[in-house]
Motif scaffolding. Structure first.
Motif, PDB file in Angstrom:
ATOM      1  N   ASP A  40     -79.920  36.769  -7.176  1.00  0.00           N
ATOM      2  CA  ASP A  40     -78.850  35.992  -6.546  1.00  0.00           C
ATOM      3  C   ASP A  40     -79.084  34.504  -6.808  1.00  0.00           C
ATOM      4  O   ASP A  40     -80.094  33.948  -6.352  1.00  0.00           O
ATOM      5  CB  ASP A  40     -78.856  36.281  -5.041  1.00  0.00           C
ATOM      6  CG  ASP A  40     -77.826  35.452  -4.282  1.00  0.00           C
ATOM      7  OD1 ASP A  40     -77.096  34.648  -4.916  1.00  0.00           O
ATOM      8  OD2 ASP A  40     -77.759  35.601  -3.044  1.00  0.00           O
ATOM      9  N   PRO A  41     -78.174  33.843  -7.509  1.00  0.00           N
ATOM     10  CA  PRO A  41     -78.383  32.420  -7.823  1.00  0.00           C
ATOM     11  C   PRO A  41     -78.579  31.576  -6.564  1.00  0.00           C
ATOM     12  O   PRO A  41     -79.336  30.609  -6.580  1.00  0.00           O
ATOM     13  CB  PRO A  41     -77.090  32.009  -8.543  1.00  0.00           C
ATOM     14  CG  PRO A  41     -76.428  33.264  -8.951  1.00  0.00           C
ATOM     15  CD  PRO A  41     -76.918  34.363  -8.042  1.00  0.00           C
ATOM     16  N   ALA A  42     -77.933  31.966  -5.455  1.00  0.00           N
ATOM     17  CA  ALA A  42     -78.041  31.180  -4.222  1.00  0.00           C
ATOM     18  C   ALA A  42     -79.441  31.275  -3.615  1.00  0.00           C
ATOM     19  O   ALA A  42     -79.886  30.380  -2.904  1.00  0.00           O
ATOM     20  CB  ALA A  42     -77.000  31.655  -3.212  1.00  0.00           C
ATOM     21  N   ALA A  43     -80.147  32.377  -3.878  1.00  0.00           N
ATOM     22  CA  ALA A  43     -81.477  32.570  -3.287  1.00  0.00           C
ATOM     23  C   ALA A  43     -82.534  31.713  -3.990  1.00  0.00           C
ATOM     24  O   ALA A  43     -83.543  31.346  -3.383  1.00  0.00           O
ATOM     25  CB  ALA A  43     -81.878  34.042  -3.348  1.00  0.00           C
ATOM     26  N   GLU A  44     -82.313  31.405  -5.270  1.00  0.00           N
ATOM     27  CA  GLU A  44     -83.238  30.562  -6.041  1.00  0.00           C
ATOM     28  C   GLU A  44     -84.668  31.094  -6.032  1.00  0.00           C
ATOM     29  O   GLU A  44     -85.629  30.335  -5.956  1.00  0.00           O
ATOM     30  CB  GLU A  44     -83.192  29.099  -5.549  1.00  0.00           C
ATOM     31  CG  GLU A  44     -81.819  28.477  -5.729  1.00  0.00           C
ATOM     32  CD  GLU A  44     -81.787  26.976  -5.431  1.00  0.00           C
ATOM     33  OE1 GLU A  44     -82.610  26.525  -4.623  1.00  0.00           O
ATOM     34  OE2 GLU A  44     -80.941  26.284  -6.022  1.00  0.00           O
ATOM     35  N   VAL A  45     -84.795  32.422  -6.059  1.00  0.00           N
ATOM     36  CA  VAL A  45     -86.104  33.054  -6.229  1.00  0.00           C
ATOM     37  C   VAL A  45     -85.965  34.167  -7.263  1.00  0.00           C
ATOM     38  O   VAL A  45     -84.865  34.677  -7.508  1.00  0.00           O
ATOM     39  CB  VAL A  45     -86.668  33.651  -4.916  1.00  0.00           C
ATOM     40  CG1 VAL A  45     -87.040  32.555  -3.936  1.00  0.00           C
ATOM     41  CG2 VAL A  45     -85.681  34.620  -4.283  1.00  0.00           C
ATOM     42  N   SER A  46     -87.076  34.526  -7.871  1.00  0.00           N
ATOM     43  CA  SER A  46     -87.072  35.610  -8.855  1.00  0.00           C
ATOM     44  C   SER A  46     -88.514  36.039  -9.102  1.00  0.00           C
ATOM     45  O   SER A  46     -89.447  35.460  -8.562  1.00  0.00           O
ATOM     46  CB  SER A  46     -86.431  35.153 -10.176  1.00  0.00           C
ATOM     47  OG  SER A  46     -87.196  34.094 -10.744  1.00  0.00           O
TER      48      SER A  46
END
Ligand SMILES: [Zn+2]
Length: 213
Positions: A40-46
């Motif tokens: 999720d781009p909004a979460a900014e985690v990966s």
């Protein structure tokens, strides 16, 4: 292995290549929910990989890219751990053992990553190791000894300190890689996650059992 590309990544800084692997637990109720968040781009985690409790491996970020899993912290005096590492998320809430099939998949994946990038056993660390006080994953249920027996994580080695005190313990923990600016109680609790997760109480001789350098 399935691929679910995450937009949450970028180039590794300063031409760095992976020299560490950082292990995490997701602290979420399902692998699918965790994958959605990590993409999720909004979460900014990966992370580069997620391993489900059944052992299914999902790749979200290519190994040569910088994933966003480690955040602030350091190991062996070096920061920007995201540029230096490969991040693996394990589907686990943090309050129960890790599944056998999940551990077996992790071992296969670790072996391949370590061979590809020339990463030694002592380059496989927990999120807690590099961010003590801020993170405790992969937590007290994670079987570090199992990885160490296979050369997939550092052995913890009993040292023989001349005195058992906070300063001598801190200096040995820093020498093993733990961040310098860690308060003593946090440092003790963090190192115990690797060698004796259920031990409480004050510092003892036995706590000088630290990951080998
Ligand atoms: Zn983590």
């Amino acid at each position: 292995m399935t691929a679910r590309p995450s937009p949450n990544c970028g180039p590794r800084r300063d031409g760095l290549t992976p020299s560490l692997v950082v292990l995490h637990y997701t602290a979420m109720h399902s692998a699918e929910a965790a994958i959605e968040r990590l993409c999720d781009p909004a979460a900014e985690v990966s992370a580069h990989y997620l391993i489900s409790i059944t052992g299914a491996v999902t790749m979200m970020v290519p190994e040569d890219k910088r994933a966003w899993h480690a955040g602030a912290g350091s190991w062996r005096g070096q920061d920007d751990i995201n540029s230096r590492s490969i991040g693996i998320e394990l589907d686990n809430l943090g309050n129960h053992p890790f599944a056998e099939s999940q551990m077996a998949s992790l071992e296969t994946l670790l072996q391949a990553i370590m061979t590809r990038w020339g990463i030694a056993a002592n380059g496989v660390i927990g999120h807690s190791d590099m961010a003590p006080g801020r993170k405790i994953d992969p937590g007290p249920h994670f079987d570090w000894a199992r990885l160490a027996r296979q050369g997939l994580a550092a052995q913890t080695v009993a040292q023989s300190p001349e005195t058992v005190d906070e300063d001598s313990f801190a200096s040995r923990a820093h020498a093993a890689g733990y961040p310098q600016d860690t308060p003593f109680e946090t440092l003790l609790a963090t190192t115990r996650l690797r060698s004796a997760p259920w031990r409480g109480g004050p510092l003892t001789h036995a706590d000088y059992t630290l990951p080998s350098i």
